[in-house]
Write a protein that holds these residues in place. Structure first.
Motif, PDB file in Angstrom:
ATOM      1  N   TRP A   1       0.836  -1.203   0.000  1.00 13.83           N
ATOM      2  CA  TRP A   1       0.000   0.000   0.000  1.00 13.83           C
ATOM      3  C   TRP A   1       0.874   1.257   0.000  1.00 13.83           C
ATOM      4  O   TRP A   1       0.687   2.170  -0.822  1.00 13.83           O
ATOM      5  CB  TRP A   1      -0.921  -0.029   1.212  1.00 13.83           C
ATOM      6  CG  TRP A   1      -1.930   1.082   1.250  1.00 13.83           C
ATOM      7  CD1 TRP A   1      -2.103   2.080   0.335  1.00 13.83           C
ATOM      8  CD2 TRP A   1      -2.908   1.310   2.268  1.00 13.83           C
ATOM      9  NE1 TRP A   1      -3.122   2.913   0.715  1.00 13.83           N
ATOM     10  CE2 TRP A   1      -3.642   2.468   1.903  1.00 13.83           C
ATOM     11  CE3 TRP A   1      -3.232   0.656   3.443  1.00 13.83           C
ATOM     12  CZ2 TRP A   1      -4.665   2.976   2.679  1.00 13.83           C
ATOM     13  CZ3 TRP A   1      -4.261   1.159   4.228  1.00 13.83           C
ATOM     14  CH2 TRP A   1      -4.977   2.300   3.844  1.00 13.83           C
ATOM     15  N   SER A   2       1.840   1.300   0.938  1.00 13.02           N
ATOM     16  CA  SER A   2       2.692   2.489   1.009  1.00 13.02           C
ATOM     17  C   SER A   2       3.569   2.596  -0.231  1.00 13.02           C
ATOM     18  O   SER A   2       3.834   3.698  -0.719  1.00 13.02           O
ATOM     19  CB  SER A   2       3.561   2.446   2.275  1.00 13.02           C
ATOM     20  OG  SER A   2       4.429   1.329   2.247  1.00 13.02           O
ATOM     21  N   GLY A   3       4.008   1.448  -0.770  1.00 14.91           N
ATOM     22  CA  GLY A   3       4.778   1.484  -2.004  1.00 14.91           C
ATOM     23  C   GLY A   3       3.980   2.044  -3.165  1.00 14.91           C
ATOM     24  O   GLY A   3       4.503   2.789  -3.994  1.00 14.91           O
ATOM     25  N   ALA A   4       2.700   1.684  -3.208  1.00 15.83           N
ATOM     26  CA  ALA A   4       1.823   2.229  -4.247  1.00 15.83           C
ATOM     27  C   ALA A   4       1.663   3.736  -4.083  1.00 15.83           C
ATOM     28  O   ALA A   4       1.586   4.474  -5.082  1.00 15.83           O
ATOM     29  CB  ALA A   4       0.463   1.542  -4.190  1.00 15.83           C
ATOM     30  N   GLN A   5       1.622   4.224  -2.841  1.00 19.00           N
ATOM     31  CA  GLN A   5       1.527   5.667  -2.610  1.00 19.00           C
ATOM     32  C   GLN A   5       2.783   6.391  -3.094  1.00 19.00           C
ATOM     33  O   GLN A   5       2.701   7.472  -3.687  1.00 19.00           O
ATOM     34  CB  GLN A   5       1.298   5.942  -1.123  1.00 19.00           C
ATOM     35  CG  GLN A   5      -0.102   5.583  -0.634  1.00 19.00           C
ATOM     36  CD  GLN A   5      -0.356   6.064   0.778  1.00 19.00           C
ATOM     37  OE1 GLN A   5       0.560   6.100   1.607  1.00 19.00           O
ATOM     38  NE2 GLN A   5      -1.597   6.415   1.074  1.00 19.00           N
ATOM     39  N   TYR A   6       3.955   5.807  -2.810  1.00 17.52           N
ATOM     40  CA  TYR A   6       5.199   6.391  -3.315  1.00 17.52           C
ATOM     41  C   TYR A   6       5.176   6.462  -4.842  1.00 17.52           C
ATOM     42  O   TYR A   6       5.544   7.475  -5.442  1.00 17.52           O
ATOM     43  CB  TYR A   6       6.389   5.542  -2.866  1.00 17.52           C
ATOM     44  CG  TYR A   6       6.828   5.751  -1.445  1.00 17.52           C
ATOM     45  CD1 TYR A   6       7.302   6.986  -1.021  1.00 17.52           C
ATOM     46  CD2 TYR A   6       6.807   4.710  -0.522  1.00 17.52           C
ATOM     47  CE1 TYR A   6       7.725   7.184   0.282  1.00 17.52           C
ATOM     48  CE2 TYR A   6       7.222   4.894   0.783  1.00 17.52           C
ATOM     49  CZ  TYR A   6       7.684   6.128   1.177  1.00 17.52           C
ATOM     50  OH  TYR A   6       8.092   6.330   2.463  1.00 17.52           O
ATOM     51  N   LEU A   7       4.752   5.364  -5.461  1.00 18.27           N
ATOM     52  CA  LEU A   7       4.736   5.314  -6.925  1.00 18.27           C
ATOM     53  C   LEU A   7       3.748   6.322  -7.495  1.00 18.27           C
ATOM     54  O   LEU A   7       4.037   6.996  -8.492  1.00 18.27           O
ATOM     55  CB  LEU A   7       4.374   3.903  -7.388  1.00 18.27           C
ATOM     56  CG  LEU A   7       4.407   3.657  -8.904  1.00 18.27           C
ATOM     57  CD1 LEU A   7       5.783   3.935  -9.468  1.00 18.27           C
ATOM     58  CD2 LEU A   7       3.975   2.231  -9.213  1.00 18.27           C
ATOM     59  N   LYS A   8       2.591   6.448  -6.841  1.00 17.60           N
ATOM     60  CA  LYS A   8       1.596   7.417  -7.296  1.00 17.60           C
ATOM     61  C   LYS A   8       2.134   8.845  -7.221  1.00 17.60           C
ATOM     62  O   LYS A   8       1.917   9.660  -8.134  1.00 17.60           O
ATOM     63  CB  LYS A   8       0.331   7.281  -6.454  1.00 17.60           C
ATOM     64  CG  LYS A   8      -0.779   8.236  -6.854  1.00 17.60           C
ATOM     65  CD  LYS A   8      -1.998   8.059  -5.955  1.00 17.60           C
ATOM     66  CE  LYS A   8      -3.099   9.060  -6.326  1.00 17.60           C
ATOM     67  NZ  LYS A   8      -4.287   8.905  -5.434  1.00 17.60           N
ATOM     68  N   ALA A   9       2.845   9.138  -6.112  1.00 19.62           N
ATOM     69  CA  ALA A   9       3.402  10.488  -5.956  1.00 19.62           C
ATOM     70  C   ALA A   9       4.477  10.778  -7.000  1.00 19.62           C
ATOM     71  O   ALA A   9       4.612  11.912  -7.472  1.00 19.62           O
ATOM     72  CB  ALA A   9       3.983  10.639  -4.553  1.00 19.62           C
TER      73      ALA A   9
END
Length: 206
Positions: free
Chosen positions: A178-186
Motif C-alpha cells: 500500500w505504502s509502495g503504491a503511494q510512493y509510486l503514485k506520488a
C-alpha cells in the motif's frame, strides 16, 4: 569527519547484525531470547538516534545516509533468518514483498533526488504504521523461530507468539504494498514526463 552520538548508535546497530546471525545459529536454548533482545535493542537505538539528532541538533550527511541503510540491513537479515528457520511459502512471500519493496522505493527515492524532486516521495503516515507492524512481527518471529526446530508455541494474550508474528508480518507486507503504491503514485508524474520537461522542472526549481 566528526562522529556524532546518533551516528555512533547507527554504527552500533550495524555491528549488531553479524552478532544477531551468530547468536541465531548457536545451539543453545536461550538463543531465541537473545535474538529477540538484540532486535529490540536495535529498534530502540533506531528511535534513540533520531531523538538525539532532533533534540540536540546533531545532524550529519554521513548519519543521514547511514541510518536508513542500517535499518534496511537489519530488517532484511532478520527476514532471511526467519525464512531459513521456517521456510514456508507464505513466510517466503511476505519476506520477498517487504525486501522487494524496500529495494524499489530506495531506487525511486534516489532517482527522484537526482531530478530534484526528493520531497515528492517523503515518508507517509501509512509507512510509519507499516514499520511498527513490521518491527513487532520480526520481534515475535525471532523469539519463536530457531534453526532446525519447530516454531516455539509460547502464548501471549491467549495466542501463540509465533502466530501473532505471522499475522503481523502479513499485515506489514500488505501495508508495504500500500505504502509502495503511494510512493509510486506520488512519483508517477515525474516518471511519465519526457526528458525535456524533467530538465525544465529542475532548472526552474534551481
Amino acid at each position: 569527519m566528526k562522529l556524532t552520538v546518533p551516528t555512533l548508535l547507527t554504527l552500533a546497530r550495524i555491528v549488531m547484525i553479524p552478532v544477531l546471525v551468530l547468536v541465531f545459529y548457536l545451539p543453545y536454548g536461550w538463543t531465541n531470547f537473545a535474538c529477540a533482545g538484540l532486535f529490540a535493542l536495535a529498534a530502540f537505538t533506531d528511535w534513540l538516534d533520531g531523538w538525539i539528532a532532533r533534540r540536540y541538533h546533531q545532524f550529519s550527511a554521513f548519519g543521514a545516509f547511514l541510518d536508513p541503510v542500517a535499518d534496511k540491513l537489519m530488517v532484511a537479515v532478520a527476514l532471511f533468518l526467519i525464512v531459513q528457520g521456517h521456510p514456508t511459502r507464505w513466510m517466503t512471500l511476505w519476506a520477498l514483498v517487504i525486501v522487494g519493496r524496500e529495494i524499489a522505493v530506495s531506487a525511486l527515492r534516489e532517482w527522484m533526488a537526482e531530478i530534484g524532486q526528493r520531497a515528492t516521495v517523503k515518508v507517509a503516515f501509512i509507512g510509519k504504521i507499516k514499520t511498527v507492524a513490521q518491527m513487532v512481527a520480526l520481534l515475535c518471529l525471532l523469539y519463536s523461530v530457531t534453526p532446525d526446530t519447530p516454531p516455539r508455541a509460547m502464548p501471549w494474550m491467549g495466542q501463540p507468539i509465533f502466530h501473532i508474528g505471522e499475522w503481523m508480518l502479513a499485515a506489514a507486507a500488505i501495508l508495504t504494498l500500500w505504502s509502495g503504491a503511494q510512493y509510486l503514485k506520488a512519483a508517477w508524474p515525474a516518471l511519465m514526463a519526457d526528458e525535456g520537461k524533467r530538465v525544465e522542472s529542475v532548472d526552474s526549481a534551481e
